[in-house]
Scaffold this motif. Structure first.
Motif, mmCIF file in Angstrom:
data_model
loop_
_atom_site.group_PDB
_atom_site.id
_atom_site.type_symbol
_atom_site.label_atom_id
_atom_site.label_comp_id
_atom_site.label_asym_id
_atom_site.label_seq_id
_atom_site.Cartn_x
_atom_site.Cartn_y
_atom_site.Cartn_z
ATOM 1 N N GLU A 1 0.833 -1.202 0.000
ATOM 2 C CA GLU A 1 0.000 0.000 0.000
ATOM 3 C C GLU A 1 0.861 1.243 0.000
ATOM 4 O O GLU A 1 0.630 2.191 -0.751
ATOM 5 C CB GLU A 1 -0.918 -0.034 1.220
ATOM 6 C CG GLU A 1 -1.916 1.085 1.302
ATOM 7 C CD GLU A 1 -2.870 0.886 2.464
ATOM 8 O OE1 GLU A 1 -3.273 1.908 3.060
ATOM 9 O OE2 GLU A 1 -3.230 -0.271 2.770
ATOM 10 N N GLU A 2 1.866 1.252 0.870
ATOM 11 C CA GLU A 2 2.855 2.319 0.920
ATOM 12 C C GLU A 2 4.084 1.759 1.614
ATOM 13 O O GLU A 2 3.977 1.079 2.634
ATOM 14 C CB GLU A 2 2.321 3.540 1.673
ATOM 15 C CG GLU A 2 3.273 4.711 1.675
ATOM 16 C CD GLU A 2 2.678 5.952 2.330
ATOM 17 O OE1 GLU A 2 3.367 6.985 2.373
ATOM 18 O OE2 GLU A 2 1.522 5.893 2.794
ATOM 19 N N GLY A 3 5.272 2.068 1.073
ATOM 20 C CA GLY A 3 6.498 1.555 1.661
ATOM 21 C C GLY A 3 7.368 0.874 0.621
ATOM 22 O O GLY A 3 7.061 0.841 -0.572
ATOM 23 N N ARG A 4 8.458 0.280 1.083
ATOM 24 C CA ARG A 4 9.452 -0.318 0.201
ATOM 25 C C ARG A 4 9.411 -1.839 0.300
ATOM 26 O O ARG A 4 9.043 -2.395 1.331
ATOM 27 C CB ARG A 4 10.862 0.148 0.585
ATOM 28 C CG ARG A 4 11.028 1.633 0.783
ATOM 29 C CD ARG A 4 12.410 1.924 1.383
ATOM 30 N NE ARG A 4 12.469 3.239 2.010
ATOM 31 C CZ ARG A 4 12.902 4.339 1.413
ATOM 32 N NH1 ARG A 4 13.311 4.274 0.163
ATOM 33 N NH2 ARG A 4 12.928 5.489 2.047
ATOM 34 N N LEU A 5 9.866 -2.476 -0.767
ATOM 35 C CA LEU A 5 10.035 -3.922 -0.729
ATOM 36 C C LEU A 5 11.243 -4.285 0.125
ATOM 37 O O LEU A 5 11.161 -5.145 1.004
ATOM 38 C CB LEU A 5 10.182 -4.471 -2.149
ATOM 39 C CG LEU A 5 10.292 -5.980 -2.289
ATOM 40 C CD1 LEU A 5 9.045 -6.688 -1.774
ATOM 41 C CD2 LEU A 5 10.563 -6.357 -3.752
ATOM 42 N N PHE A 6 12.383 -3.612 -0.123
ATOM 43 C CA PHE A 6 13.606 -3.832 0.644
ATOM 44 C C PHE A 6 14.056 -2.515 1.271
ATOM 45 O O PHE A 6 14.033 -1.475 0.620
ATOM 46 C CB PHE A 6 14.754 -4.353 -0.246
ATOM 47 C CG PHE A 6 14.409 -5.548 -1.084
ATOM 48 C CD1 PHE A 6 13.948 -6.717 -0.497
ATOM 49 C CD2 PHE A 6 14.561 -5.506 -2.463
ATOM 50 C CE1 PHE A 6 13.638 -7.818 -1.267
ATOM 51 C CE2 PHE A 6 14.264 -6.605 -3.249
ATOM 52 C CZ PHE A 6 13.798 -7.773 -2.652
ATOM 53 N N ASN A 7 14.515 -2.566 2.520
ATOM 54 C CA ASN A 7 15.082 -1.407 3.194
ATOM 55 C C ASN A 7 16.231 -1.915 4.056
ATOM 56 O O ASN A 7 16.021 -2.394 5.177
ATOM 57 C CB ASN A 7 14.022 -0.703 4.036
ATOM 58 C CG ASN A 7 14.490 0.656 4.546
ATOM 59 O OD1 ASN A 7 15.657 1.012 4.420
ATOM 60 N ND2 ASN A 7 13.576 1.408 5.133
ATOM 61 N N ILE A 8 17.442 -1.842 3.513
ATOM 62 C CA ILE A 8 18.625 -2.410 4.170
ATOM 63 C C ILE A 8 19.629 -1.281 4.352
ATOM 64 O O ILE A 8 20.213 -0.790 3.384
ATOM 65 C CB ILE A 8 19.219 -3.563 3.342
ATOM 66 C CG1 ILE A 8 18.160 -4.661 3.149
ATOM 67 C CG2 ILE A 8 20.468 -4.124 4.005
ATOM 68 C CD1 ILE A 8 18.591 -5.795 2.237
ATOM 69 N N VAL A 9 19.809 -0.849 5.611
ATOM 70 C CA VAL A 9 20.597 0.342 5.907
ATOM 71 C C VAL A 9 21.488 0.075 7.109
ATOM 72 O O VAL A 9 21.071 -0.556 8.093
ATOM 73 C CB VAL A 9 19.683 1.554 6.197
ATOM 74 C CG1 VAL A 9 20.494 2.763 6.635
ATOM 75 C CG2 VAL A 9 18.858 1.901 4.966
ATOM 76 N N ALA A 10 22.723 0.567 7.048
ATOM 77 C CA ALA A 10 23.641 0.476 8.181
ATOM 78 C C ALA A 10 24.157 1.860 8.500
ATOM 79 O O ALA A 10 24.587 2.592 7.608
ATOM 80 C CB ALA A 10 24.807 -0.462 7.869
ATOM 81 N N GLY A 11 24.116 2.244 9.782
ATOM 82 C CA GLY A 11 24.641 3.541 10.170
ATOM 83 C C GLY A 11 23.945 4.080 11.386
ATOM 84 O O GLY A 11 23.642 3.364 12.333
ATOM 85 N N GLN A 12 23.667 5.366 11.368
ATOM 86 C CA GLN A 12 22.953 6.016 12.458
ATOM 87 C C GLN A 12 22.113 7.125 11.865
ATOM 88 O O GLN A 12 22.591 7.944 11.094
ATOM 89 C CB GLN A 12 23.918 6.597 13.500
ATOM 90 C CG GLN A 12 23.218 7.220 14.701
ATOM 91 C CD GLN A 12 24.218 7.790 15.704
ATOM 92 O OE1 GLN A 12 25.368 8.023 15.381
ATOM 93 N NE2 GLN A 12 23.761 8.030 16.920
ATOM 94 N N THR A 13 20.850 7.134 12.194
ATOM 95 C CA THR A 13 19.959 8.165 11.688
ATOM 96 C C THR A 13 19.010 8.568 12.798
ATOM 97 O O THR A 13 18.800 7.818 13.752
ATOM 98 C CB THR A 13 19.169 7.665 10.463
ATOM 99 O OG1 THR A 13 18.387 8.743 9.947
ATOM 100 C CG2 THR A 13 18.233 6.529 10.814
ATOM 101 N N LYS A 14 18.450 9.731 12.685
ATOM 102 C CA LYS A 14 17.470 10.196 13.666
ATOM 103 C C LYS A 14 16.157 9.458 13.446
ATOM 104 O O LYS A 14 15.558 9.523 12.388
ATOM 105 C CB LYS A 14 17.246 11.696 13.535
ATOM 106 C CG LYS A 14 16.267 12.257 14.573
ATOM 107 C CD LYS A 14 16.113 13.750 14.399
ATOM 108 C CE LYS A 14 15.125 14.315 15.422
ATOM 109 N NZ LYS A 14 14.938 15.768 15.263
ATOM 110 N N LEU A 15 15.730 8.726 14.452
ATOM 111 C CA LEU A 15 14.505 7.942 14.342
ATOM 112 C C LEU A 15 13.373 8.696 15.015
ATOM 113 O O LEU A 15 13.485 9.124 16.163
ATOM 114 C CB LEU A 15 14.711 6.562 14.971
ATOM 115 C CG LEU A 15 15.849 5.754 14.315
ATOM 116 C CD1 LEU A 15 16.120 4.505 15.118
ATOM 117 C CD2 LEU A 15 15.494 5.419 12.889
ATOM 118 N N THR A 16 12.284 8.842 14.314
ATOM 119 C CA THR A 16 11.274 9.812 14.712
ATOM 120 C C THR A 16 10.531 9.459 15.982
ATOM 121 O O THR A 16 10.107 10.344 16.705
ATOM 122 C CB THR A 16 10.270 9.993 13.574
ATOM 123 O OG1 THR A 16 9.715 8.716 13.251
ATOM 124 C CG2 THR A 16 10.934 10.570 12.350
#
Length: 496
Positions: free
Chosen positions: A402-417
């Motif tokens: 409906e909304e979003g990604r098939l794959f989301n593969i990330v390494a690091g540091q990000t601001k999480l809401t």
């Protein structure tokens, strides 16, 4: 006259299994379960009338439970369940308004829908778990759990909950559990309460009982040699963090054919952390947070009612890594968040590793997540000093995004809401060795671009293999055709 039901120009007639020789046929047996008097009015949804029979037998009415779905809008859907062997026939009447189409998800090659006026009929020749949507209404649909006849019988010394309504004897919210217990929920048993397996071992909880509004339905912390099988969990109330099963700091856990529904904030299906040798096999999950989440933190840092705490007596060794996790044969419906998530929650001061995780033979019938930092049908996020390695997704079928990604593969540091700084205070240590094999996406919905990316030096992603990816029924052999952004700090990426 009966007429076949058409959906989007295609008839829902499918290949039917070849007849089994008479000598090998399974006897037709049917078990339906009465709802306890305490719930007969308060838990009912009148959107549908459903009945079942063996071929040529008498029709038996099923109780249509109301289940709350979708934390964003909190809607009323429906659930029926029964068990059978051989062949079973169902009739479903939509009680309010007319309809033009009906759709079964996940689609099964052995099931066809036949319409007669306002009634849909179908025949089952094996256990199935699925939903039926009328006019593509996904918030008020009917979920059907048609199980195999339970084979477990209560041991002589078992704690037995018979058909009917049960509450904890002490007036609290939890049923007692101690090491060595054998707990049996008879078919037709409905328990208003949860099970907390806190530092216990050698426990079995079995049977086709139903846990109704339990909050944390089954909660393992520091447990070992645990078996759970055949239960159904319904969280009809919008309780935050009302999960189906937490598995923390535990080992040697086997879960078979557990199905559940949630609608509250942070209401995961399975939440597995700092645990090892865990097997999840079979079941149906509709959740308003991650269907299956795998972490490496001692406890959930965003669950206010369950603060982080040491495990075991003072001075005891603390569990560290999460490994040998197998999740198979699930059907997943996500109203919010990830379907399968290996996440960043960890211990920045005591870096941990999540490794040897397998997801296999999974149907994702619907996926929806609005926050781009928290989406992904298949997602891996290495943060908070965690290292992820040896991860496999195999035979994953995705119907609609409906909304979003098939794959989301990330390494690091990000601001999480939505997560406090405690959850992600340092970059992750990277992701190594991910295989995505035999992945198919029907192409329905409005998916966003998939992403595979490191975020900074030292947070690399290494050795990502995509093998036999199909989108919209067509093979995909390039990142462009797959709509995947491959960002910096990625080495060893291949798609074929």
């Amino acid at each position: 006259m009966l007429r076949s039901l058409f959906i989007a120009g295609l008839t829902l007639f499918s290949l039917v299994s070849s007849p089994v020789p008479a000598a090998a046929q399974t006897p037709n047996t049917l078990q339906v379960y009465e709802v306890p008097r305490e719930l007969i009015y308060s838990a009912h949804n009148d959107d549908y009338t459903v009945r079942v029979r063996t071929p040529g037998g008498k029709w038996k009415n099923l109780y249509e439970y109301r289940i709350r779905v979708d934390a964003d809008t909190l809607q009323n859907a429906s659930l029926v369940y029964f068990d059978f062997s051989g062949t079973a026939e169902l009739e479903i009447q939509k009680n309010n308004g007319t309809f033009s189409t009906a759709e079964l998800l996940p689609q099964s090659p052995g099931i066809r829908l036949v319409r007669n006026g306002s009634i849909i009929r179908l025949t089952l020749d094996k256990p199935e778990r699925f939903s039926i949507q009328f006019d593509d209404d996904r918030l008020h649909n009917l979920h059907i759990l048609a199980g195999a006849i339970p084979v477990d019988k209560p041991e002589p010394s078992a704690i037995y909950y018979g058909p009917g309504f049960h509450k904890p004897a002490d007036g609290g919210s939890q049923f007692p559990v101690k090491s060595g217990d054998r707990i049996y929920l008879a078919p037709g048993a409905v328990l208003r309460g949860s099970f907390a397996l806190d530092h216990v071992k050698d426990v079995k909880i079995l049977g086709r009982g139903l846990l109704y509004n339990p909050g944390h339905a089954i909660d393992l912390d520091g447990a070992s040699n645990i078996e759970v099988r055949d239960l159904i969990v319904v969280n009809d109330e919008r309780a935050d963090a009302a999960r189906i099963m937490n598995i923390r700091n535990s080992e040697n856990v086997s879960v078979k054919d557990l199905s559940g529904f949630t609608a509250g904030k942070w209401s995961d299906g399975y939440n597995i952390s700092t645990s090892r040798h865990v097997s999840i096999d079979g079941g149906y999950l509709r959740t308003s947070d991650d269907a299956v989440a795998i972490y490496s933190v001692t406890d959930c840092p965003i669950c206010k009612d369950r603060p982080i705490r040491p495990v075991g007596p003072p001075g005891a060794a603390q569990p560290a890594d999460t490994f040998d996790i197998k999740v198979r044969n699930l059907t997943i419906w996500n109203d919010v968040a990830h379907s399968m998530f290996i996440g960043h929650f960890g211990d920045a001061d005591a870096p941990r590793t999540v490794s040897d995780v397998t997801f296999e033979n999974i149907d994702v019938v619907n996926f929806d997540e609005d926050d781009p930092q928290w989406d992904g049908v298949m997602a891996i996020y290495s943060g908070n000093a965690t290292l992820m390695k040896n991860i496999t997704f195999n035979d994953i079928r995705v119907h609609r995004i409906e909304e979003g990604r098939l794959f989301n593969i990330v390494a690091g540091q990000t601001k999480l809401t939505i997560v406090s700084a405690q959850a992600n205070t340092k970059p992750g240590r990277g992701i190594e060795g991910v295989t995505l094999r035999n992945i198919s996406f029907d192409g329905k919905g409005m998916p966003g671009e998939s992403i595979i990316s490191g975020l900074a030096p030292g947070t690399e992603i290494k050795d990502i293999k995509i093998e036999n990816l199909r989108i919209g029924g067509k093979p995909v052999t390039s990142k462009e055709a797959a709509d995947i952004e491959v960002g910096p700090y990625v080495t060893g990426f291949s798609i074929r």
